[in-house]
Design a protein around this motif. Structure first.
Motif, PDB file in Angstrom:
ATOM      1  N   ASP A  65      36.638  25.497  44.997  1.00 40.08           N
ATOM      2  CA  ASP A  65      35.520  26.121  45.687  1.00 40.08           C
ATOM      3  C   ASP A  65      35.412  27.590  45.287  1.00 40.08           C
ATOM      4  O   ASP A  65      36.399  28.231  44.913  1.00 40.08           O
ATOM      5  CB  ASP A  65      35.721  26.026  47.209  1.00 40.08           C
ATOM      6  N   ASN A  66      34.220  28.120  45.363  1.00 38.67           N
ATOM      7  CA  ASN A  66      33.995  29.532  45.077  1.00 38.67           C
ATOM      8  C   ASN A  66      34.373  29.887  43.641  1.00 38.67           C
ATOM      9  O   ASN A  66      34.859  30.979  43.350  1.00 38.67           O
ATOM     10  CB  ASN A  66      34.786  30.411  46.047  1.00 38.67           C
ATOM     11  N   CYS A  67      34.139  28.943  42.730  1.00 41.03           N
ATOM     12  CA  CYS A  67      34.586  29.094  41.338  1.00 41.03           C
ATOM     13  C   CYS A  67      33.502  29.722  40.461  1.00 41.03           C
ATOM     14  O   CYS A  67      32.316  29.398  40.579  1.00 41.03           O
ATOM     15  CB  CYS A  67      34.953  27.715  40.797  1.00 41.03           C
ATOM     16  N   PHE A  76      27.276  32.440  32.379  1.00 39.88           N
ATOM     17  CA  PHE A  76      28.034  32.588  33.622  1.00 39.88           C
ATOM     18  C   PHE A  76      27.291  31.870  34.746  1.00 39.88           C
ATOM     19  O   PHE A  76      26.068  32.017  34.872  1.00 39.88           O
ATOM     20  CB  PHE A  76      28.178  34.068  34.008  1.00 39.88           C
ATOM     21  N   ILE A  77      28.016  31.136  35.555  1.00 36.50           N
ATOM     22  CA  ILE A  77      27.422  30.481  36.724  1.00 36.50           C
ATOM     23  C   ILE A  77      28.313  30.724  37.935  1.00 36.50           C
ATOM     24  O   ILE A  77      29.496  30.386  37.923  1.00 36.50           O
ATOM     25  CB  ILE A  77      27.266  28.964  36.504  1.00 36.50           C
ATOM     26  N   PRO A  99      38.541  32.151  41.567  1.00 32.21           N
ATOM     27  CA  PRO A  99      38.903  31.161  40.543  1.00 32.21           C
ATOM     28  C   PRO A  99      37.899  31.208  39.397  1.00 32.21           C
ATOM     29  O   PRO A  99      36.688  31.332  39.617  1.00 32.21           O
ATOM     30  CB  PRO A  99      38.832  29.827  41.288  1.00 32.21           C
ATOM     31  N   VAL A 100      38.403  31.111  38.176  1.00 30.58           N
ATOM     32  CA  VAL A 100      37.555  31.144  36.982  1.00 30.58           C
ATOM     33  C   VAL A 100      37.869  29.937  36.111  1.00 30.58           C
ATOM     34  O   VAL A 100      39.043  29.638  35.854  1.00 30.58           O
ATOM     35  CB  VAL A 100      37.786  32.441  36.167  1.00 30.58           C
ATOM     36  N   ASP A 120      43.511  33.076  39.233  1.00 34.65           N
ATOM     37  CA  ASP A 120      43.372  31.642  38.985  1.00 34.65           C
ATOM     38  C   ASP A 120      42.372  31.431  37.861  1.00 34.65           C
ATOM     39  O   ASP A 120      41.157  31.389  38.083  1.00 34.65           O
ATOM     40  CB  ASP A 120      42.906  30.919  40.256  1.00 34.65           C
ATOM     41  N   LEU A 121      42.883  31.326  36.650  1.00 34.04           N
ATOM     42  CA  LEU A 121      42.028  31.147  35.472  1.00 34.04           C
ATOM     43  C   LEU A 121      42.513  29.952  34.677  1.00 34.04           C
ATOM     44  O   LEU A 121      43.712  29.800  34.438  1.00 34.04           O
ATOM     45  CB  LEU A 121      42.030  32.406  34.605  1.00 34.04           C
TER      46      LEU A 121
END
Length: 221
Positions: free
Chosen positions: A88-90, A112-113, A151-152, A190-191
């Protein structure tokens, strides 16, 4: 030119680990123009590349894209750095690099999204190889991000780039660029990378590719 392309014969080969269609004459020989051969990832696409014939390989050397497995438990066997889940929220990033000649005029494309927001980058990077363009697209994408706590997930069709950045492959070339990217990666909480199959109908990946090739065409005009 379109009529000429339609008259071409085509055969399957691999380029950058991806299956491509290569223009040939009636006898199946590569059709060269200014020491370059015309390739397409999809015969219906309206854009194209010309590459050196020595950069092409037999079709069976194409690297298959990683398929998303079905989850049967909460445990994952994947190595750190390569994931298929989307938290979530990525922030989702689609990157691609293109080179007309390998080496030759090169460009990068980034999409980018984040939630309902989208941003595109199409940038000419000068003379470079396909591998440098792919890596540079990832580097520019990471430099562009202001949030390192979210998070990516980076989507790429470059087996070369993902291997260098996640599997501890030892680069024979582009060492400085790889070190710079890994330093940027270390800033994020978090990639992870997700391998996608190039030119297989994934809309976002096609957009990134279009942005990369468009950057080259704009500079050559």
């Amino acid at each position: 030119m379109n009529d000429q392309h339609q008259a071409n014969s085509w055969k399957r080969m691999s380029f950058k680990g991806n299956k491509v269609w290569v223009a040939t004459d009636a006898n199946g020989n590569l059709l060269l123009e200014k020491k370059r051969v015309l390739i397409k990832y999809n015969l219906k696409q309206d854009y194209e590349y010309r590459v050196k014939p020595e950069s092409l390989n037999p079709e069976d050397q194409a690297v298959p894209a990683r398929k998303k497995p079905e989850k049967k438990s909460g445990k994952s066997s994947k190595k750190p750095g390569i994931k298929t889940s989307l938290p979530d929220n990525c922030i989702k990033i689609y990157t691609d690099g293109a080179s007309s000649g390998n080496p030759g005029p090169s460009g990068i494309g980034i999409l980018f999204i984040y939630e309902e927001n989208k941003k595109k980058i199409s940038k000419y990077i000068g003379m470079a190889t396909n591998n440098i363009a792919e890596l540079t697209a990832i580097k520019v994408a990471l430099e562009e991000l202001k949030r390192v706590d979210l998070p990516v997930r980076i989507f790429s069709d470059s087996s070369y780039s993902i291997g260098l950045l996640t599997k501890n492959w030892k680069p024979k070339k582009n060492q400085k660029l790889v070190v710079e990217i890994k330093a940027l990666m270390g800033k994020f909480s978090d990639l992870a990378f997700i391998k996608v199959k190039g030119h297989s109908g994934i809309k976002e990946n096609e957009v990134a590719d279009f942005l990369a090739t468009s950057a080259i065409k704009k500079d050559l005009l």
